[in-house]
Design a protein around this motif. Structure first.
Motif, mmCIF file in Angstrom:
data_model
loop_
_atom_site.group_PDB
_atom_site.id
_atom_site.type_symbol
_atom_site.label_atom_id
_atom_site.label_comp_id
_atom_site.label_asym_id
_atom_site.label_seq_id
_atom_site.Cartn_x
_atom_site.Cartn_y
_atom_site.Cartn_z
ATOM 1 N N GLU A 187 37.993 10.561 23.092
ATOM 2 C CA GLU A 187 38.632 9.265 23.380
ATOM 3 C C GLU A 187 38.921 9.142 24.878
ATOM 4 O O GLU A 187 38.653 8.105 25.492
ATOM 5 C CB GLU A 187 39.927 9.184 22.562
ATOM 6 C CG GLU A 187 40.681 7.890 22.711
ATOM 7 C CD GLU A 187 41.998 7.921 21.924
ATOM 8 O OE1 GLU A 187 42.982 7.373 22.443
ATOM 9 O OE2 GLU A 187 42.035 8.491 20.820
ATOM 10 N N ASN A 188 39.461 10.201 25.480
ATOM 11 C CA ASN A 188 39.796 10.180 26.910
ATOM 12 C C ASN A 188 38.553 10.060 27.787
ATOM 13 O O ASN A 188 38.575 9.364 28.804
ATOM 14 C CB ASN A 188 40.576 11.442 27.297
ATOM 15 C CG ASN A 188 41.988 11.441 26.735
ATOM 16 O OD1 ASN A 188 42.500 10.417 26.289
ATOM 17 N ND2 ASN A 188 42.617 12.598 26.730
ATOM 18 N N ILE A 189 37.472 10.729 27.405
ATOM 19 C CA ILE A 189 36.221 10.650 28.173
ATOM 20 C C ILE A 189 35.678 9.220 28.135
ATOM 21 O O ILE A 189 35.271 8.665 29.150
ATOM 22 C CB ILE A 189 35.152 11.625 27.612
ATOM 23 C CG1 ILE A 189 35.575 13.078 27.784
ATOM 24 C CG2 ILE A 189 33.766 11.344 28.211
ATOM 25 C CD1 ILE A 189 35.350 13.687 29.136
ATOM 26 N N ARG A 190 35.653 8.633 26.934
ATOM 27 C CA ARG A 190 35.153 7.251 26.810
ATOM 28 C C ARG A 190 35.997 6.297 27.654
ATOM 29 O O ARG A 190 35.473 5.405 28.326
ATOM 30 C CB ARG A 190 35.140 6.818 25.339
ATOM 31 C CG ARG A 190 34.078 7.556 24.529
ATOM 32 C CD ARG A 190 34.029 7.061 23.082
ATOM 33 N NE ARG A 190 33.209 7.879 22.226
ATOM 34 C CZ ARG A 190 31.878 7.874 22.199
ATOM 35 N NH1 ARG A 190 31.210 7.079 23.005
ATOM 36 N NH2 ARG A 190 31.215 8.657 21.363
ATOM 37 N N ASN A 191 37.305 6.497 27.647
ATOM 38 C CA ASN A 191 38.226 5.674 28.424
ATOM 39 C C ASN A 191 37.992 5.888 29.931
ATOM 40 O O ASN A 191 37.933 4.929 30.699
ATOM 41 C CB ASN A 191 39.670 6.027 28.029
ATOM 42 C CG ASN A 191 40.684 5.256 28.828
ATOM 43 O OD1 ASN A 191 40.971 5.594 29.981
ATOM 44 N ND2 ASN A 191 41.239 4.231 28.219
ATOM 45 N N LEU A 192 37.846 7.143 30.335
ATOM 46 C CA LEU A 192 37.602 7.460 31.748
ATOM 47 C C LEU A 192 36.290 6.826 32.210
ATOM 48 O O LEU A 192 36.215 6.264 33.296
ATOM 49 C CB LEU A 192 37.568 8.979 31.945
ATOM 50 C CG LEU A 192 37.274 9.466 33.366
ATOM 51 C CD1 LEU A 192 38.360 9.008 34.335
ATOM 52 C CD2 LEU A 192 37.135 10.982 33.386
ATOM 53 N N ARG A 193 35.268 6.899 31.382
ATOM 54 C CA ARG A 193 33.970 6.310 31.714
ATOM 55 C C ARG A 193 34.126 4.814 31.999
ATOM 56 O O ARG A 193 33.599 4.296 32.983
ATOM 57 C CB ARG A 193 32.979 6.529 30.571
ATOM 58 C CG ARG A 193 31.605 5.960 30.849
ATOM 59 C CD ARG A 193 30.663 6.129 29.651
ATOM 60 N NE ARG A 193 29.375 5.538 29.958
ATOM 61 C CZ ARG A 193 29.123 4.228 29.886
ATOM 62 N NH1 ARG A 193 30.056 3.375 29.498
ATOM 63 N NH2 ARG A 193 27.925 3.762 30.204
ATOM 64 N N GLU A 194 34.857 4.117 31.125
ATOM 65 C CA GLU A 194 35.072 2.672 31.309
ATOM 66 C C GLU A 194 35.818 2.390 32.601
ATOM 67 O O GLU A 194 35.481 1.467 33.334
ATOM 68 C CB GLU A 194 35.838 2.080 30.115
ATOM 69 C CG GLU A 194 35.038 2.061 28.821
ATOM 70 C CD GLU A 194 33.670 1.403 28.976
ATOM 71 O OE1 GLU A 194 33.594 0.273 29.514
ATOM 72 O OE2 GLU A 194 32.661 2.019 28.570
ATOM 73 N N ARG A 195 36.846 3.185 32.902
ATOM 74 C CA ARG A 195 37.623 2.975 34.127
ATOM 75 C C ARG A 195 36.780 3.228 35.375
ATOM 76 O O ARG A 195 36.885 2.501 36.357
ATOM 77 C CB ARG A 195 38.869 3.864 34.139
ATOM 78 C CG ARG A 195 39.912 3.378 33.129
ATOM 79 C CD ARG A 195 41.191 4.161 33.211
ATOM 80 N NE ARG A 195 40.986 5.486 32.621
ATOM 81 C CZ ARG A 195 41.588 6.591 33.043
ATOM 82 N NH1 ARG A 195 42.402 6.569 34.068
ATOM 83 N NH2 ARG A 195 41.356 7.747 32.444
ATOM 84 N N VAL A 196 35.920 4.236 35.325
ATOM 85 C CA VAL A 196 35.053 4.538 36.469
ATOM 86 C C VAL A 196 34.052 3.390 36.665
ATOM 87 O O VAL A 196 33.793 2.977 37.796
ATOM 88 C CB VAL A 196 34.314 5.890 36.273
ATOM 89 C CG1 VAL A 196 33.185 6.061 37.270
ATOM 90 C CG2 VAL A 196 35.318 7.033 36.401
ATOM 91 N N LEU A 197 33.526 2.850 35.576
ATOM 92 C CA LEU A 197 32.603 1.701 35.689
ATOM 93 C C LEU A 197 33.294 0.506 36.330
ATOM 94 O O LEU A 197 32.680 -0.222 37.115
ATOM 95 C CB LEU A 197 32.053 1.319 34.320
ATOM 96 C CG LEU A 197 30.973 2.254 33.765
ATOM 97 C CD1 LEU A 197 30.670 1.906 32.308
ATOM 98 C CD2 LEU A 197 29.709 2.179 34.614
ATOM 99 N N LEU A 198 34.570 0.296 36.035
ATOM 100 C CA LEU A 198 35.303 -0.830 36.603
ATOM 101 C C LEU A 198 35.583 -0.632 38.097
ATOM 102 O O LEU A 198 35.784 -1.593 38.832
ATOM 103 C CB LEU A 198 36.638 -1.026 35.866
ATOM 104 C CG LEU A 198 36.525 -1.555 34.441
ATOM 105 C CD1 LEU A 198 37.886 -1.570 33.753
ATOM 106 C CD2 LEU A 198 35.906 -2.948 34.416
ATOM 107 N N MET A 199 35.609 0.631 38.555
ATOM 108 C CA MET A 199 35.862 0.935 39.980
ATOM 109 C C MET A 199 34.680 0.500 40.846
ATOM 110 O O MET A 199 34.838 0.261 42.032
ATOM 111 C CB MET A 199 36.040 2.449 40.182
ATOM 112 C CG MET A 199 37.325 3.022 39.732
ATOM 113 S SD MET A 199 37.227 4.810 40.075
ATOM 114 C CE MET A 199 38.556 5.386 39.058
ATOM 115 N N GLU A 200 33.490 0.484 40.249
ATOM 116 C CA GLU A 200 32.292 0.243 41.051
ATOM 117 C C GLU A 200 32.131 -1.206 41.465
ATOM 118 O O GLU A 200 32.621 -2.117 40.914
ATOM 119 C CB GLU A 200 31.046 0.703 40.276
ATOM 120 C CG GLU A 200 31.061 2.198 40.097
ATOM 121 C CD GLU A 200 29.902 2.721 39.267
ATOM 122 O OE1 GLU A 200 29.133 1.927 38.695
ATOM 123 O OE2 GLU A 200 29.775 3.954 39.178
#
Length: 133
Positions: free
Chosen positions: A120-133
């Motif tokens: 769950e945390n990895i999926r959430n982190l992935r989404e947050r990193v995508l939003l940073m770009e």
């Protein structure tokens, strides 16, 4: 460009290893995943190896081994597993603690609970990193 993330734990034998493997599998398109510890164990926790293979088809021993913080490249994100120790400072842009209990020595259900949280945390982190770009 991928963000480099380091999953940090005391022994780098269980939670941080599972996070590195799941990070590669679930977010390898945006994250370059590493794990390390302040100390090492001679091998990755064998229950973690068995259960990750069973659930995700990932053989952690194929590419991973217990390593020290000094062996890491420079990283963008540092994630501590909830080691109840003060993790040494690693320069990074983002830092968080996932507060995961160590399932070592416990029944399979404890490992599965930690795997669920990591996934769950990895999926959430992935989404947050995508939003940073």
């Amino acid at each position: 460009m991928k963000k480099k993330v380091a999953f940090i734990c005391v022994h780098n034998s269980c939670r941080s290893q599972m996070a590195e493997a799941l990070g590669r599998a679930l977010a390898g398109d945006v994250l370059e995943c590493y794990s390390a510890g302040t100390e090492t164990k001679p091998q990755i926790n064998q229950d973690a190896v068995r259960l990750m293979k069973e659930r995700y088809g990932i053989d952690m021993e194929e590419k991973q081994y217990s390593k020290l913080l000094q062996e890491l490249p420079a990283v963008d994100i540092v994630i501590t597993m909830g080691c109840n120790v003060s993790c040494p400072y690693l320069p990074c842009q983002m830092r968080e603690d996932w507060g995961l209990d160590d399932p070592s020595g416990k029944e399979d259900a404890a490992f599965y609970a930690v795997m669920d949280r990591i996934e769950e945390n990895i999926r959430n982190l992935r989404e947050r990193v995508l939003l940073m770009e």
